[in-house]
Design a protein around this motif. Structure first.
Motif, mmCIF file in Angstrom:
data_model
loop_
_atom_site.group_PDB
_atom_site.id
_atom_site.type_symbol
_atom_site.label_atom_id
_atom_site.label_comp_id
_atom_site.label_asym_id
_atom_site.label_seq_id
_atom_site.Cartn_x
_atom_site.Cartn_y
_atom_site.Cartn_z
ATOM 1 N N THR A 4 1.062 2.738 9.592
ATOM 2 C CA THR A 4 2.767 2.628 9.894
ATOM 3 C C THR A 4 2.269 1.199 11.283
ATOM 4 O O THR A 4 1.779 0.322 12.046
ATOM 5 C CB THR A 4 2.867 2.745 11.134
ATOM 6 O OG1 THR A 4 3.108 4.493 11.024
ATOM 7 C CG2 THR A 4 4.446 2.434 11.298
ATOM 8 N N LEU A 5 3.037 -0.105 10.298
ATOM 9 C CA LEU A 5 2.465 -1.392 10.625
ATOM 10 C C LEU A 5 3.257 -1.650 11.822
ATOM 11 O O LEU A 5 4.009 -1.456 12.530
ATOM 12 C CB LEU A 5 3.806 -2.042 9.280
ATOM 13 C CG LEU A 5 3.131 -2.067 8.197
ATOM 14 C CD1 LEU A 5 4.243 -2.633 7.533
ATOM 15 C CD2 LEU A 5 2.141 -2.411 7.737
ATOM 16 N N ARG A 10 4.550 -6.826 10.633
ATOM 17 C CA ARG A 10 5.615 -7.785 9.761
ATOM 18 C C ARG A 10 6.053 -8.745 10.319
ATOM 19 O O ARG A 10 6.565 -9.512 9.014
ATOM 20 C CB ARG A 10 6.916 -5.927 10.386
ATOM 21 C CG ARG A 10 6.408 -5.020 9.842
ATOM 22 C CD ARG A 10 7.725 -3.885 9.924
ATOM 23 N NE ARG A 10 7.607 -2.382 10.095
ATOM 24 C CZ ARG A 10 7.457 -2.123 8.596
ATOM 25 N NH1 ARG A 10 7.862 -3.188 7.888
ATOM 26 N NH2 ARG A 10 7.942 -0.522 8.276
ATOM 27 N N ALA A 11 5.791 -9.639 11.340
ATOM 28 C CA ALA A 11 6.203 -10.678 11.337
ATOM 29 C C ALA A 11 5.669 -11.530 11.204
ATOM 30 O O ALA A 11 6.468 -12.502 10.364
ATOM 31 C CB ALA A 11 6.420 -11.269 12.761
ATOM 32 N N TYR A 32 -6.809 8.830 -1.067
ATOM 33 C CA TYR A 32 -5.484 8.083 -1.260
ATOM 34 C C TYR A 32 -4.789 7.558 -0.203
ATOM 35 O O TYR A 32 -5.807 7.720 1.122
ATOM 36 C CB TYR A 32 -4.447 8.491 -1.408
ATOM 37 C CG TYR A 32 -3.287 9.563 -0.853
ATOM 38 C CD1 TYR A 32 -2.134 9.623 0.172
ATOM 39 C CD2 TYR A 32 -3.953 10.604 -0.219
ATOM 40 C CE1 TYR A 32 -1.860 10.308 0.723
ATOM 41 C CE2 TYR A 32 -3.331 11.087 0.717
ATOM 42 C CZ TYR A 32 -2.051 11.182 0.879
ATOM 43 O OH TYR A 32 -2.095 11.824 2.020
ATOM 44 N N ILE A 33 -4.475 6.717 0.598
ATOM 45 C CA ILE A 33 -3.412 5.603 1.597
ATOM 46 C C ILE A 33 -2.167 5.934 1.749
ATOM 47 O O ILE A 33 -1.684 5.084 0.614
ATOM 48 C CB ILE A 33 -4.029 4.615 2.295
ATOM 49 C CG1 ILE A 33 -3.787 4.422 3.593
ATOM 50 C CG2 ILE A 33 -3.888 3.866 1.641
ATOM 51 C CD1 ILE A 33 -4.250 5.526 5.069
ATOM 52 N N ALA A 34 -1.618 5.645 2.408
ATOM 53 C CA ALA A 34 0.159 5.754 2.214
ATOM 54 C C ALA A 34 0.269 4.625 3.518
ATOM 55 O O ALA A 34 -0.259 4.565 5.189
ATOM 56 C CB ALA A 34 1.121 6.552 2.503
ATOM 57 N N PHE A 35 1.450 3.739 3.600
ATOM 58 C CA PHE A 35 1.777 2.244 4.372
ATOM 59 C C PHE A 35 3.450 2.985 4.574
ATOM 60 O O PHE A 35 4.017 2.919 3.597
ATOM 61 C CB PHE A 35 1.952 1.248 3.698
ATOM 62 C CG PHE A 35 0.262 0.921 4.515
ATOM 63 C CD1 PHE A 35 -0.183 0.361 5.538
ATOM 64 C CD2 PHE A 35 -0.593 0.854 3.075
ATOM 65 C CE1 PHE A 35 -1.601 -0.774 5.649
ATOM 66 C CE2 PHE A 35 -2.100 0.370 3.317
ATOM 67 C CZ PHE A 35 -2.499 0.194 4.869
ATOM 68 N N GLY A 199 11.230 2.561 0.758
ATOM 69 C CA GLY A 199 9.851 0.940 0.096
ATOM 70 C C GLY A 199 8.827 1.529 0.879
ATOM 71 O O GLY A 199 8.008 0.253 1.281
ATOM 72 N N SER A 200 7.932 2.187 1.430
ATOM 73 C CA SER A 200 7.194 2.908 1.833
ATOM 74 C C SER A 200 5.501 2.428 0.736
ATOM 75 O O SER A 200 6.303 2.457 -0.678
ATOM 76 C CB SER A 200 6.379 4.624 2.034
ATOM 77 O OG SER A 200 6.965 4.822 3.164
#
Length: 272
Positions: A4-5, A10-11, A32-35, A199-200
């Motif tokens: 998670t960002l 994000r900024a 694998y990896i997911a954001f 949007g992930s």
């Protein structure tokens, strides 16, 4: 595994170094990896609004091609699909480069859509190992990046993956078909379905075992599907990149598509 960002990431648009290292480790060791929720709602909506009319025309002209009510469709090299947030996302690029090197190229520019009524695919790898006769695992030479344009849940055809080492199996050369009976080995192995908000970003080794699952809803489940290769791998050269789009692209996007067919007219999906 999902990352998670933070608000600071994000900024600034910059991943913490430790998070880059974790992502690289997970892809190398687990496949694998997911954001979670990387693109904004506005960016997702922009992609959906541009994608849907093209996809509908494609289905009217060509029909389905990757199983029951399921379609792979190449994307035209046009905005918004060529925006950095999609093809050169600042949170994905450090991970891609961490595995594939600074010379990474984007060589596959497409989408995967599971429409209502779609069925299971066979468990498969997108590409086989480079030298299967060696009988040993080699480092990654290609990664797939997916961006869902809708929330993905149990009922609308989530990607199912077999993590933990299938990307390192030299026998994967025998498992590249999406049709046929389910792999015997996969039946007894651990798998997980990747549920994620629109949007992930999911990044996986292209050799990792996976499959599409049924969409039991009344709405399409679309994933943007991009493939990135090392600079020495011979894939690519087929994406039509009109000069006017290339000229206005960012430096990073130009670098990613530098070996494609620059200066030729846009090719629409039904023209392939």
């Amino acid at each position: 595994m999902f990352l998670t960002l933070t608000e600071q990431e994000r900024a600034t648009g910059v991943l913490e170094q430790e998070k880059i290292e974790i992502a690289v480790e997970q892809i190398r060791k687990n496949g694998y990896i997911a954001f979670e929720k990387v693109l904004t709602d506005e960016q997702v909506q922009e992609l959906k609004d541009s994608f849907l009319p093209i996809f509908n025309e494609y289905i009217d002209r060509n029909g389905y091609n990757t199983g029951t009510n399921r379609a792979q469709m190449f994307l035209p090299f046009l905005r918004p699909f060529t925006n950095d947030y999609m093809v050169a996302n600042p949170f994905a690029m450090p991970v891609l480069k961490g595995i594939l090197g600074e010379g990474v190229r984007c060589t596959y520019f497409a989408s995967d859509t599971a429409c209502p009524g779609s069925d299971y695919q066979n468990v498969h790898s997108d590409l086989p190992p480079l030298f299967p006769d060696l009988g040993v695992a080699l480092p990654a030479y290609a990664l797939v990046l997916n961006i869902p344009l809708v929330d993905v849940h149990e009922d609308n055809g989530p990607l199912e993956v077999w993590p933990g080492g299938t990307h390192l199996d030299p026998e994967s050369t025998k498992h590249t078909s999406i049709d046929g009976e389910m792999l015997r080995a996969a039946k007894g192995m651990y798998s997980e379905k990747v549920y994620m908000p629109a949007g992930s970003i999911v990044i996986r080794d292209i050799r990792m075992w996976h499959r599409g699952t049924p969409n039991r809803t009344q709405e399409n489940r679309t994933n943007i599907a991009l493939a990135y290769h090392t600079d020495w791998y011979g894939a690519g050269g087929s994406i039509h990149v009109p000069q006017e789009e290339y000229d206005i692209a960012s430096k990073e996007v130009k670098h990613l598509f530098r070996t494609e067919r620059i200066g030729v007219p846009t090719k629409m999906p039904w023209e392939w």
